[in-house]
Design a protein around this motif. Structure first.
Motif, PDB file in Angstrom:
ATOM      1  N   LYS A   1      24.675  30.148 106.556  1.00 22.79           N
ATOM      2  CA  LYS A   1      24.897  30.053 108.012  1.00 22.79           C
ATOM      3  C   LYS A   1      26.318  29.601 108.345  1.00 22.79           C
ATOM      4  N   ASN A   2      27.158  29.611 107.312  1.00 17.52           N
ATOM      5  CA  ASN A   2      28.563  29.238 107.476  1.00 17.52           C
ATOM      6  C   ASN A   2      28.773  27.780 107.886  1.00 17.52           C
ATOM      7  N   ARG A   3      27.824  26.937 107.467  1.00 19.95           N
ATOM      8  CA  ARG A   3      28.025  25.503 107.671  1.00 19.95           C
ATOM      9  C   ARG A   3      28.790  24.946 106.478  1.00 19.95           C
ATOM     10  N   ASN A   4      29.748  24.064 106.764  1.00 17.42           N
ATOM     11  CA  ASN A   4      30.539  23.476 105.667  1.00 17.42           C
ATOM     12  C   ASN A   4      29.779  22.295 105.060  1.00 17.42           C
ATOM     13  N   LEU A   5      29.335  22.464 103.822  1.00 16.50           N
ATOM     14  CA  LEU A   5      28.505  21.431 103.182  1.00 16.50           C
ATOM     15  C   LEU A   5      29.334  20.312 102.554  1.00 16.50           C
ATOM     16  N   ALA A   6      30.560  20.662 102.172  1.00 20.95           N
ATOM     17  CA  ALA A   6      31.398  19.658 101.506  1.00 20.95           C
ATOM     18  C   ALA A   6      32.277  18.998 102.544  1.00 20.95           C
ATOM     19  N   GLY A   7      32.254  17.703 102.555  1.00 16.30           N
ATOM     20  CA  GLY A   7      33.001  16.977 103.582  1.00 16.30           C
ATOM     21  C   GLY A   7      34.425  16.685 103.167  1.00 16.30           C
ATOM     22  N   PRO A   8      34.940  15.613 103.719  1.00 15.92           N
ATOM     23  CA  PRO A   8      36.329  15.285 103.448  1.00 15.92           C
ATOM     24  C   PRO A   8      36.587  14.813 102.013  1.00 15.92           C
ATOM     25  N   ASP A   9      35.531  14.534 101.240  1.00 13.55           N
ATOM     26  CA  ASP A   9      35.837  14.061  99.887  1.00 13.55           C
ATOM     27  C   ASP A   9      35.473  15.093  98.826  1.00 13.55           C
ATOM     28  N   GLU A  10      36.232  15.042  97.763  1.00  9.88           N
ATOM     29  CA  GLU A  10      36.150  16.038  96.711  1.00  9.88           C
ATOM     30  C   GLU A  10      34.823  15.989  95.955  1.00  9.88           C
ATOM     31  N   GLU A  11      34.320  14.787  95.774  1.00 12.28           N
ATOM     32  CA  GLU A  11      33.103  14.631  94.981  1.00 12.28           C
ATOM     33  C   GLU A  11      31.957  15.431  95.578  1.00 12.28           C
ATOM     34  N   SER A  12      31.923  15.516  96.919  1.00  7.60           N
ATOM     35  CA  SER A  12      30.808  16.208  97.569  1.00  7.60           C
ATOM     36  C   SER A  12      30.790  17.700  97.221  1.00  7.60           C
ATOM     37  N   VAL A  13      31.957  18.274  96.941  1.00  9.28           N
ATOM     38  CA  VAL A  13      32.003  19.685  96.534  1.00  9.28           C
ATOM     39  C   VAL A  13      31.189  19.857  95.247  1.00  9.28           C
ATOM     40  N   TYR A  14      31.497  19.003  94.264  1.00  9.10           N
ATOM     41  CA  TYR A  14      30.802  19.116  92.985  1.00  9.10           C
ATOM     42  C   TYR A  14      29.318  18.780  93.133  1.00  9.10           C
TER      43      TYR A  14
END
Ligand code: DGT
Ligand code: CA
Ligand code: CA
Ligand code: ZN
Length: 575
Positions: free
Chosen positions: A292-305
Motif C-alpha cells: 500500500k506504499n506505506r513506509n515501514l522503516a522509520g528514521p533509524d537504520e535498524e528498523s529497515v533490517y
C-alpha cells in the motif's frame, strides 16, 4: 596547514643526506627523519605553534632542535627552505613520488638518475617502456619487471585515499555541519563508514529543512576546492585534500533507509533488496514500502533490517561475505569491540623512535582505561629509528621495572620490537630476550626478497620459540608500499603451530593484517593482538582503526589476546 609539507621536505632532506658517500651523515639523517615523524603526527599545526610561541614553541617539540626549528621558521615565513633547495640542486630528483614505487629506495633512485637521468615518474615510465632499466648493472630484467609492477600499483592506488586520511576529513566536515545550525542529523556513510582501508569518495547524509542553505554552506567551506555537481538534494564537491565528497539532504522519515542504502556496499544492498522483494516490499534510499506504499522503516537504520526479519550488523561487516544470510538466521557473530580491549601490546617510547617517556605512555594508557601496555622499542638494526643494542636494552628493561614501581593501576610489560634479520635470526641475544614478558618481532629491512626466501625467513623466526607476536605481518604501507612477498598460508600455519599471535596493527597507514588476510588467518585458528603501534600518547586513540579492521575480518573477542586479563595473557605467552 604546514605539517604535511614540512614533514615531506624533512623526509626528502633525509633521503638526500643519506646519499652522501663522503661523510657519515647517519645522525643528521636520523634527526631529520625523527623531526618528520614528529611533525606529521602533530595534532596542532606547526604554523600555529610558531605564531603562538615562536621558536621556543618549535623547540619544545620532541626531536626538534635549534637547526630544525630554524628550517621550520624559514619555511613558514618565506615558503622556502634553503637546506632543501641546496640539496635539491645536487639531487634534482622527485624522490617523494619515485620512492613510493615498490623496490625503489632513494639510493637506487639516485643511481637511475646518474645512469639514465631519470628524475621523475614520467622519466621512469619512458625508460621502462624502452627497456633501458634491464641493461643497467645491478638492475637487470627482474628489477625491470618489478618496477613495472610497482608502477602499476602506484597508479591504481592514486585514485583512492587511505582511510586514515579520509576519515578525519569526513569527521571534520560532520563537525562543521553540526556547527552550522542548519542540520538536524548528520552521518558518514559509504566505504568510510564501513572502515574500508581505502576510500573512493566520501558520502555524508544530513537531514535539514533548509536544503539550499546547507548546500551553500558546504560549497563555501574552507576545505572545499570547488563544486562538481549540484542538484536539489545532493551536492558533490572536490575537497582540497584531493578527494570528492557527496552530501545528500534527506527527509527525517527516510534517514534510516538512506543510511542503510548509502552505507552499502552495493553487493550487500542487492541481497537485502532481494529479501525485501521476496516479502512483497520495495526497498530504496527513501524507505521500505509495503504494497500500500506505506513506509515501514522509520528514521533509524535498524528498523529497515528488523522489518525484513534480519538483525542489524556493524557496517564493517557489510561486504556480502555471508553476513546477510547469517543475519536472517539470527546467527551473526558477536564481534570484538573497543570495550573488549584491556591492553595495548605495541607501544614505542623515546628510548627508540617514540616521542614520550615510558611513564608518560603508561599514564596516558591508564587514563583511557588500559590495564596493561607492552613497551616495544626497536632493536639495533633499526638504527634510523634509534634502535637499541643488548646493553642498552637491559638498562631500558630495568627502567620499565622502575616505572612499574612508581605507578599504580597499570602494568607495564617488558618487550621489544625485535628486527627479524635477513636470515630469520633475531636482533637481540637470547639472554636479553629471556628478560622480557613477551616478544614482538617484525621485518623492517630487505623487504624485496623473493617469496620462498622471505617465507623461510619469517617461518624460521616464528619457530625459534622466541617470538610471541608477529607485528604488522605483511609490512605494507597503504598506497605507499606493497606487502612483502611471502606464502601467507605457510606463515599462518607456522603461527598456529608455534603459537605465535598475529598482529592487527591499527596504525592507520598500516592496517596490517588487513581484512582479507585476517579471514585467511582465522582459517588456521590464529590468535590476534589488536595494537596501535603508538609512537606518542595521542596515538592510543588509533585503536578504533585496529578494531574496525578486526571487525572487517569477523574477529570475535575470544580470538583477541589483548582482550584477556593480564594473568591469562601471561599464560598465553608462556610457551
Ligand atoms: P568507494 O566510494 O568506492 O570507496 O565505495 P562506496 O561503497 O562508498 O561507494 P559509493 O560512494 O559509490 O556509493 C555509496 C554507497 O551507495 C554504496 O556503498 C552503495 C550505494 N550504492 C551506490 N550505487 C549503488 C547501486 O547502483 N546499487 C545499490 N544497490 N547501491 C548503490
Ligand atoms: Ca564513497
Ligand atoms: Ca559516493
Ligand atoms: Zn612498532
Amino acid at each position: 596547514m604546514y605539517n604535511s609539507q614540512v614533514a615531506g621536505l624533512f623526509d626528502e632532506i633525509a633521503d638526500m643526506l643519506s646519499l652522501d658517500e663522503r661523510k657519515d651523515r647517519k645522525f643528521e639523517v636520523l634527526a631529520y627523519r625523527k623531526a618528520a615523524m614528529t611533525i606529521s603526527s602533530l595534532q596542532e599545526d606547526v604554523g600555529d605553534i610558531y605564531r603562538k610561541k615562536g621558536m621556543y614553541g618549535l623547540m619544545e617539540l620532541p626531536g626538534v632542535g635549534k637547526g630544525i626549528s630554524g628550517a621550520i621558521r624559514e619555511f613558514i615565513e618565506t615558503g622556502r627552505m634553503r637546506k632543501y633547495e641546496d640539496l635539491k640542486k645536487r639531487y634534482p630528483i622527485d624522490f617523494k613520488n619515485l620512492t613510493r614505487i615498490r623496490g625503489l629506495g632513494s639510493k637506487r633512485a639516485f643511481r637511475l638518475y646518474k645512469e639514465l637521468r631519470i628524475k621523475s615518474i614520467d622519466d621512469l615510465k619512458r625508460a621502462l617502456a624502452k627497456h633501458r632499466i634491464k641493461e643497467l648493472p645491478g638492475f637487470g630484467a627482474k628489477s625491470e619487471s618489478e618496477l613495472s609492477k610497482g608502477m602499476e600499483t602506484l597508479e591504481l592506488s592514486r585514485n583512492r585515499m587511505a582511510l586514515g586520511l579520509a576519515l578525519p576529513e569526513a569527521e571534520l566536515l560532520v563537525n562543521r555541519l553540526k556547527g552550522s545550525g542548519l542540520v538536524d542529523r548528520v552521518a558518514i556513510a559509504g566505504s568510510t563508514r564501513r572502515m574500508k582501508e581505502t576510500v573512493g569518495d566520501l558520502d555524508i547524509l544530513v537531514t535539514s529543512s533548509h536544503n539550499e542553505k546547507v548546500m551553500d554552506f558546504i560549497s563555501r567551506l574552507n576545505e572545499v576546492q570547488g563544486v562538481t555537481l549540484k542538484g536539489p538534494t545532493k551536492i558533490t564537491v572536490r575537497l582540497k585534500i584531493g578527494l570528492s565528497c557527496d552530501v545528500r539532504v534527506v527527509d527525517d522519515a527516510s534517514f534510516g533507509a538512506a543510511l542503510q542504502y548509502f552505507t552499502g556496499n552495493k553487493d550487500h544492498n542487492v541481497k537485502v533488496r532481494q529479501i525485501a522483494v521476496k516479502k512483497g516490499y520495495k526497498l530504496n534510499e527513501y524507505g521500505l514500502f509495503d504494497r500500500k506504499n506505506r513506509n515501514l522503516a522509520g528514521p533509524d537504520e535498524e528498523s529497515v533490517y528488523k522489518k525484513l526479519g534480519m538483525d542489524i550488523m556493524d557496517p564493517e561487516m557489510r561486504e556480502d561475505r555471508g553476513e546477510v544470510e547469517l543475519s536472517l538466521q539470527h546467527r551473526l557473530p558477536r564481534l570484538v569491540s573497543l570495550g573488549d580491549i584491556r591492553g595495548d601490546l605495541h607501544v614505542h617510547t623515546n628510548h627508540s623512535d617514540g616521542a614520550n617517556t615510558i611513564i608518560e605512555m603508561a599514564e596516558a594508557a591508564k587514563k583511557i582505561g588500559r590495564e596493561y601496555i607492552g613497551i616495544t622499542d626497536h632493536t639495533k638494526s633499526e638504527y634510523v629509528a634509534g634502535g637499541m643494542d643488548d646493553k642498552k636494552f637491559v638498562k631500558h628493561l630495568h627502567e620499565i621495572d622502575y616505572a612499574n614501581d612508581k605507578l599504580d593501576g597499570i602494568r607495564i610489560l617488558k618487550s621489544a620490537e625485535i628486527d627479524i634479520l635477513k636470515d630469520g635470526s633475531l636482533d637481540l641475544q637470547d639472554k636479553t630476550l629471556d628478560m622480557m614478558d613477551y616478544r614482538l618481532a617484525s621485518i623492517h629491512t630487505n623487504l624485496n626478497m623473493q617469496k620462498e626466501e622471505m617465507t623461510r625467513r619469517v617461518v624460521k623466526a616464528m619457530e625459534s620459540g622466541y617470538v610471541d607476536i608477529l607485528a604488522h605481518p605483511t609490512d605494507r604501507i597503504i598506497n605507499v608500499r606493497n606487502p612483502i612477498n611471502m606464502d601467507l598460508d605457510r606463515v599462518f600455519q607456522a603461527a598456529a603451530d608455534s603459537k605465535v599471535v598475529l598482529e592487527i596493527d591499527g596504525y592507520p597507514e598500516r592496517l596490517d593484517l588487513n581484512d582479507e588476510n585476517i579471514i585467511k588467518a582465522r582459517g588456521y585458528k590464529a590468535k590476534f593482538s589488536i595494537d596501535t603501534d603508538s609512537h606518542r600518547d595521542s596515538h592510543y586513540m588509533l585503536m578504533k582503526y585496529g578494531i574496525s579492521t578486526a571487525k572487517r575480518g569477523w574477529v570475535t573477542p575470544d580470538l583477541v589476546v589483548n582482550a584477556l586479563p593480564l594473568d591469562k595473557l601471561m599464560k598465553q605467552f608462556r610457551k
